[in-house]
Motif scaffolding. Structure first.
Motif, PDB file in Angstrom:
ATOM      1  N   ALA A  85       1.002  -1.194   0.023  1.00  0.00           N
ATOM      2  CA  ALA A  85       0.294   0.160  -0.076  1.00  0.00           C
ATOM      3  C   ALA A  85       0.781   1.286  -0.015  1.00  0.00           C
ATOM      4  CB  ALA A  85      -0.864   0.119   1.194  1.00  0.00           C
ATOM      5  N   SER A  86       2.008   1.278   0.619  1.00  0.00           N
ATOM      6  CA  SER A  86       2.956   2.400   0.725  1.00  0.00           C
ATOM      7  C   SER A  86       3.668   2.500  -0.753  1.00  0.00           C
ATOM      8  CB  SER A  86       3.833   2.126   1.627  1.00  0.00           C
ATOM      9  OG  SER A  86       3.399   2.964   2.897  1.00  0.00           O
ATOM     10  N   ASP A  87       4.041   1.437  -1.270  1.00  0.00           N
ATOM     11  CA  ASP A  87       4.789   1.367  -2.476  1.00  0.00           C
ATOM     12  C   ASP A  87       4.021   1.698  -3.624  1.00  0.00           C
ATOM     13  OD1 ASP A  87       7.214   0.413  -1.413  1.00  0.00           O
ATOM     14  OD2 ASP A  87       6.855  -1.660  -1.796  1.00  0.00           O
ATOM     15  N   SER A  88       2.536   1.530  -3.682  1.00  0.00           N
ATOM     16  CA  SER A  88       1.668   1.798  -4.675  1.00  0.00           C
ATOM     17  C   SER A  88       1.172   3.227  -4.638  1.00  0.00           C
ATOM     18  CB  SER A  88       0.429   0.755  -4.463  1.00  0.00           C
ATOM     19  OG  SER A  88      -0.440   1.086  -3.614  1.00  0.00           O
ATOM     20  N   GLY A  89       1.367   3.753  -3.401  1.00  0.00           N
ATOM     21  CA  GLY A  89       0.875   5.380  -3.204  1.00  0.00           C
ATOM     22  C   GLY A  89      -0.500   5.301  -2.654  1.00  0.00           C
ATOM     23  N   ALA A  90      -1.144   4.073  -2.284  1.00  0.00           N
ATOM     24  CA  ALA A  90      -2.494   4.171  -1.746  1.00  0.00           C
ATOM     25  C   ALA A  90      -2.472   4.684  -0.340  1.00  0.00           C
ATOM     26  CB  ALA A  90      -3.108   2.660  -1.668  1.00  0.00           C
ATOM     27  N   ILE A  91      -1.309   4.516   0.496  1.00  0.00           N
ATOM     28  CA  ILE A  91      -1.261   5.157   1.679  1.00  0.00           C
ATOM     29  C   ILE A  91      -1.406   6.768   1.743  1.00  0.00           C
ATOM     30  CG2 ILE A  91      -0.051   5.466   3.805  1.00  0.00           C
ATOM     31  CD1 ILE A  91      -1.251   2.911   3.910  1.00  0.00           C
ATOM     32  N   CYS A 112       9.483   3.454  13.578  1.00  0.00           N
ATOM     33  CA  CYS A 112       8.783   2.734  14.446  1.00  0.00           C
ATOM     34  C   CYS A 112       8.657   1.125  13.884  1.00  0.00           C
ATOM     35  CB  CYS A 112       7.280   3.121  14.574  1.00  0.00           C
ATOM     36  SG  CYS A 112       7.554   4.764  15.928  1.00  0.00           S
ATOM     37  N   THR A 113       8.428   0.372  14.707  1.00  0.00           N
ATOM     38  CA  THR A 113       8.331  -1.072  14.539  1.00  0.00           C
ATOM     39  C   THR A 113       6.868  -1.340  14.826  1.00  0.00           C
ATOM     40  OG1 THR A 113      10.643  -1.479  15.018  1.00  0.00           O
ATOM     41  CG2 THR A 113       9.271  -3.415  14.803  1.00  0.00           C
ATOM     42  N   ILE A 114       6.280  -2.178  13.938  1.00  0.00           N
ATOM     43  CA  ILE A 114       4.913  -2.504  14.185  1.00  0.00           C
ATOM     44  C   ILE A 114       4.968  -4.214  14.271  1.00  0.00           C
ATOM     45  CG2 ILE A 114       2.703  -2.777  13.466  1.00  0.00           C
ATOM     46  CD1 ILE A 114       3.345  -0.257  11.289  1.00  0.00           C
ATOM     47  N   LEU A 115       4.634  -4.672  15.252  1.00  0.00           N
ATOM     48  CA  LEU A 115       4.582  -6.287  15.625  1.00  0.00           C
ATOM     49  C   LEU A 115       3.407  -6.725  15.179  1.00  0.00           C
ATOM     50  CD1 LEU A 115       6.219  -6.105  19.027  1.00  0.00           C
ATOM     51  CD2 LEU A 115       7.552  -6.561  17.012  1.00  0.00           C
ATOM     52  N   PHE A 142       5.483   2.903   5.373  1.00  0.00           N
ATOM     53  CA  PHE A 142       5.659   1.497   5.586  1.00  0.00           C
ATOM     54  C   PHE A 142       6.871   0.995   4.902  1.00  0.00           C
ATOM     55  CE2 PHE A 142       1.322   2.090   6.834  1.00  0.00           C
ATOM     56  CZ  PHE A 142       1.401   2.026   7.821  1.00  0.00           C
ATOM     57  N   ARG A 143       8.113   0.802   5.242  1.00  0.00           N
ATOM     58  CA  ARG A 143       9.308   0.743   4.503  1.00  0.00           C
ATOM     59  C   ARG A 143       9.788  -0.618   4.288  1.00  0.00           C
ATOM     60  NH1 ARG A 143      11.110   5.515   2.078  1.00  0.00           N
ATOM     61  NH2 ARG A 143      10.084   7.069   3.351  1.00  0.00           N
ATOM     62  N   SER A 144       9.780  -1.519   5.392  1.00  0.00           N
ATOM     63  CA  SER A 144      10.238  -2.724   5.185  1.00  0.00           C
ATOM     64  C   SER A 144       9.527  -3.708   5.915  1.00  0.00           C
ATOM     65  CB  SER A 144      11.816  -2.879   5.206  1.00  0.00           C
ATOM     66  OG  SER A 144      11.949  -2.517   6.722  1.00  0.00           O
ATOM     67  N   VAL A 145       9.777  -5.262   5.612  1.00  0.00           N
ATOM     68  CA  VAL A 145       9.305  -6.097   6.308  1.00  0.00           C
ATOM     69  C   VAL A 145      10.476  -7.107   6.627  1.00  0.00           C
ATOM     70  CG1 VAL A 145       7.551  -8.177   6.232  1.00  0.00           C
ATOM     71  CG2 VAL A 145       7.050  -5.893   5.466  1.00  0.00           C
ATOM     72  N   THR A 146      10.701  -7.820   7.815  1.00  0.00           N
ATOM     73  CA  THR A 146      11.488  -8.505   8.158  1.00  0.00           C
ATOM     74  C   THR A 146      11.504  -9.739   7.766  1.00  0.00           C
ATOM     75  OG1 THR A 146      10.636  -8.829  10.355  1.00  0.00           O
ATOM     76  CG2 THR A 146      12.127  -7.210  10.359  1.00  0.00           C
ATOM     77  N   ALA A 147      12.581 -10.528   7.312  1.00  0.00           N
ATOM     78  CA  ALA A 147      12.391 -12.014   6.843  1.00  0.00           C
ATOM     79  C   ALA A 147      12.063 -12.773   7.928  1.00  0.00           C
ATOM     80  CB  ALA A 147      13.563 -12.256   5.744  1.00  0.00           C
ATOM     81  N   LYS A 148      12.795 -12.525   8.987  1.00  0.00           N
ATOM     82  CA  LYS A 148      12.876 -13.612  10.102  1.00  0.00           C
ATOM     83  C   LYS A 148      11.897 -13.103  11.109  1.00  0.00           C
ATOM     84  CE  LYS A 148      16.905 -15.546  11.495  1.00  0.00           C
ATOM     85  NZ  LYS A 148      18.024 -15.369  12.026  1.00  0.00           N
ATOM     86  N   LEU A 149      11.227 -13.990  11.794  1.00  0.00           N
ATOM     87  CA  LEU A 149      10.279 -13.516  12.938  1.00  0.00           C
ATOM     88  C   LEU A 149      11.017 -13.085  14.113  1.00  0.00           C
ATOM     89  CD1 LEU A 149       7.827 -16.483  12.740  1.00  0.00           C
ATOM     90  CD2 LEU A 149       7.505 -14.245  11.914  1.00  0.00           C
TER      91      LEU A 149
END
Length: 173
Positions: A85-91, A112-115, A142-149
């Motif tokens: 949604a951030s990448d597409s510009g929808a946000i 900030c980190t969203i869990l 929203f910039r990135s999503v971690t690969a690991k939990l």
């Protein structure tokens, strides 16, 4: 009739349907803003269904309902949907978007980190550890999503962590 002329005849209505579908899905997403803070995102598509996300501080054991142990694959789907949604510009195109909006519960100035809990060792309200997908929010996106939990003690309250909060998922209203 050959395939090419048939395609030309159908392209007008097909293009109209495609554009209508894109407009409808773009309008479905909306930011929830209160007192200058983003409190959630409504109408975000995850695995073909619409969900609402609410950002909140607290502990896993205090926020999530009894017997809840995480969202499973919906957690990663929600994280990726926020990023998309951030990448597409929808946000940024949301009706109540303004430059400089922070997430509710985020006192940090940089990011900030969203869990988003995927699974836990035990269930709320007595889980021991929760394993969450992390979404990084910085500079209004929203910039990135971690690969690991990320393992997080389920009793730790994010109110005492100025750069972290949880996302609570619910089917869209």
């Amino acid at each position: 009739m050959t395939f090419k002329p048939l395609l030309k005849q159908a392209s007008g209505p097909a293009l109209g349907i495609l554009c209508f579908g894109l407009v409808c899905s773009a309008q479905a997403l909306s930011l929830q803003v209160e007192s200058g803070e983003i409190t959630g995102v409504r109408g975000i598509e995850i695995q073909g269904e619409l969900y609402d996300l609410t950002f909140t501080d607290g502990s896993f054991n205090g926020i999530y309902s009894a017997d809840d142990d995480g969202y499973g694959q919906l957690a990663r789907g929600a994280a990726n949907a926020l990023l998309a949604a951030s990448d597409s510009g929808a946000i940024g195109a949301a009706a109540n978007w303004k430059e400089g909006l922070k997430l509710r519960g985020c006192a940090a100035s940089e990011s900030c980190t969203i869990l988003i809990p995927e699974h836990s060792a035990g269930a709320a309200p007595s889980a021991d550890t929760t394993f969450a997908v992390e979404v990084i929010y910085a500079q209004g996106q929203f910039r990135s999503v971690t690969a690991k939990l990320w393992p997080f003690h389920a009793g730790t309250d994010t109110k005492h962590m100025p750069d972290m909060m949880y996302a609570v998922l619910a089917p869209a209203r």
